[in-house]
Each structure stands twice: as C-alpha cells, then as structure tokens.
Design a protein around this motif. Structure first.
Motif, PDB file in Angstrom:
ATOM      1  N   SER A  24      51.236  34.373  42.723  1.00  0.00           N
ATOM      2  CA  SER A  24      49.822  34.406  43.104  1.00  0.00           C
ATOM      3  C   SER A  24      49.454  35.685  42.910  1.00  0.00           C
ATOM      4  O   SER A  24      50.717  36.894  43.804  1.00  0.00           O
ATOM      5  CB  SER A  24      49.704  33.970  44.331  1.00  0.00           C
ATOM      6  N   SER A  30      43.047  38.832  37.730  1.00  0.00           N
ATOM      7  CA  SER A  30      42.939  37.109  36.867  1.00  0.00           C
ATOM      8  C   SER A  30      44.354  38.063  35.668  1.00  0.00           C
ATOM      9  O   SER A  30      43.756  36.860  34.230  1.00  0.00           O
ATOM     10  CB  SER A  30      41.730  37.281  36.572  1.00  0.00           C
ATOM     11  N   LYS A  51      43.828  33.468  32.788  1.00  0.00           N
ATOM     12  CA  LYS A  51      43.028  32.340  33.487  1.00  0.00           C
ATOM     13  C   LYS A  51      43.068  31.313  32.697  1.00  0.00           C
ATOM     14  O   LYS A  51      42.161  31.220  31.210  1.00  0.00           O
ATOM     15  CB  LYS A  51      42.513  32.058  34.642  1.00  0.00           C
ATOM     16  N   GLU A  52      44.220  30.676  32.451  1.00  0.00           N
ATOM     17  CA  GLU A  52      44.369  29.181  31.567  1.00  0.00           C
ATOM     18  C   GLU A  52      44.597  29.741  29.917  1.00  0.00           C
ATOM     19  O   GLU A  52      44.271  28.838  29.051  1.00  0.00           O
ATOM     20  CB  GLU A  52      42.946  28.665  31.439  1.00  0.00           C
ATOM     21  N   LYS A  71      43.079  27.450  36.289  1.00  0.00           N
ATOM     22  CA  LYS A  71      41.903  27.862  36.610  1.00  0.00           C
ATOM     23  C   LYS A  71      42.577  28.093  38.363  1.00  0.00           C
ATOM     24  O   LYS A  71      41.802  29.210  38.844  1.00  0.00           O
ATOM     25  CB  LYS A  71      41.038  26.882  36.346  1.00  0.00           C
ATOM     26  N   GLU A  72      42.920  27.524  38.992  1.00  0.00           N
ATOM     27  CA  GLU A  72      43.141  27.326  40.349  1.00  0.00           C
ATOM     28  C   GLU A  72      44.652  27.603  40.702  1.00  0.00           C
ATOM     29  O   GLU A  72      45.574  26.811  39.528  1.00  0.00           O
ATOM     30  CB  GLU A  72      42.325  25.785  41.196  1.00  0.00           C
ATOM     31  N   GLY A  73      45.169  28.362  41.985  1.00  0.00           N
ATOM     32  CA  GLY A  73      46.529  28.103  42.046  1.00  0.00           C
ATOM     33  C   GLY A  73      47.403  29.576  41.375  1.00  0.00           C
ATOM     34  O   GLY A  73      46.328  29.945  40.483  1.00  0.00           O
TER      35      GLY A  73
END
Lengths: 114, 115
Positions: A24, A30, A51-52, A71-73
């Motif tokens: 995390s 990002s 991200k992604e 995108k999340e996590g």
C-alpha cells in the motif's frame, strides 16, 4: 501520514505454492516500484507501475512473476509455483505523480520457500 | 553498462572513529545518487541524496557524501561513528528517464562498530 505498508512482513511457502505480496503506497502516491533483495546482495529493480498500468517490467523474471496495481487497493506482486531460489526480501517503494521525485521504501516482505 | 560498485563488503571501526564508505558508479546519463541504510531485518532508510548543485551533501544522522564527477564516486563519510550506526549501507544511482526513478544498487557495505 503512514509510510509505505507492506504485508505480510514474513511469508513462508512450500515449493509449488503461490506467494502474494501486498504493497500500500503512501497517501497521495500513485507510482509503485518493486525490488528484490537476494541474500547477501543489493536490491534489484523488478517492475514500475502506475495505477492500472505496468510502465517498466524490465527486471521481472519472464515466468511465474506478475505484478498489478489496480485502481482501488494495494499493489500485488504474485509469484506462482515458488521455488527455493525465490527466497528473498521483496521491497516496495512509492512516489507521488510528480516527475523527478524520489521514491520511499517500505519495510519489505521476507519470503522463505521451504 | 550501468552499475554501482561498493568495494568494501565489510568494514569494522571503533566507536568515535571516522568513517568513509566508498561508492563508484557507471551511468550513461546525469546521475542521481543516493545512500541508504538498512538495519537488520528492516527496510531502507534514505540517508542523503544528490540531484544537482553543491557536490557536498549533508544527510541525516551526521552523514555527508561528496559527489566527484571526475572520479565517478559518491563516498559516504561520518566524522565520529556511534555504535548505533552498525548496519548495512547501500549506494544507489538512478536517473529520471521517462520521469521515474529506477535505481541501481550496489551490493552493500556491512559496518560493524567496536565499543
């Protein structure tokens, strides 16, 4: 502001199992990097993700290793069918979406394959 | 080829003595240089970095490093070592090609401090 969080800190897997390492990033970061430190060696770059998106995976072994940063996590480093040679410390680092900014390292996950 | 060499694998000094850890690099572009410290079982802590400007860089815990372009070196120094400085020290070089900081690390120097 919490630092880069990695879990688990220690992971033991039997040969042939899968290992999933989580990272995390710091709040507002990002961009994520993964490095591997083999015993008695320095860190070696594995992969850089936004991200992604995987931006640079030039240090990733061609087989069994994959990384993602949804995108999340958290970001996930996945090692399938682990072998003894995968035993190492895996470090994650994160940086903000600003060019030419240093990355901050987590405490690492120490993987032991038995 | 891009690389970082730390010639000394192990160094032992007495507490209170001065310290110099050597680092030489090979890098094709403008180098951004870092020193990290790793205590046993811990992560990496940034001691100092050089991006540009004054070639003598001050860091945390009383450490400093000097960038010498002509010698491709970035040696770490401390005038008086404390027992708590015992750890492993890594020199790293990187650039921001593509806008991100991909680091190349040396193999590390393990520092022991005698009382």
């Amino acid at each position: 502001n919490a630092g880069v969080m990695q879990n688990p800190r220690h992971l033991v897997r039997r040969r042939g199992q899968e290992a999933r390492l989580r990272c995390s990033p710091m709040k507002g970061h990002s961009h994520v990097y993964w490095y591997r430190q083999l015993p008695e060696e320095g860190l070696k770059f594995m992969v850089y993700l936004q991200k992604e998106n995987i931006i640079d995976e030039s240090g990733m072994p061609k087989e069994r290793f994959s990384a993602e940063f949804p995108k999340e996590g958290p970001s996930i480093l996945r090692i399938q069918q682990v072998v003894r040679g995968d035993s190492a410390a895996y470090f994650c680092a994160s940086s903000p979406p600003i060019r030419n900014t240093e990355a901050f390292f987590g405490q690492g996950t120490r993987l032991t394959v038995v | 080829a891009q690389s970082v060499t730390q010639p000394d694998i192990h160094i032992t000094v007495s507490e209170g003595a001065s310290l110099e850890l050597r680092c030489n690099y090979s890098y094709g572009a403008t180098p951004y240089l870092f020193w990290y410290v790793q205590s046993p079982g811990q992560g990496l802590q940034l001691l100092l970095k050089y991006f540009s400007g004054d070639t003598l860089v001050q860091g945390i815990k009383g450490f400093e490093a000097e960038f010498k372009r002509s010698q491709s070196s970035f040696n770490l120094r401390k005038p008086s070592v404390h027992w708590s400085d015992a750890a492993e020290y890594f020199c790293a070089v990187g650039g921001f090609s593509g806008g991100y900081n991909k680091l190349i690390f040396g193999a590390g120097t393990r520092l022991a401090v005698h009382p």
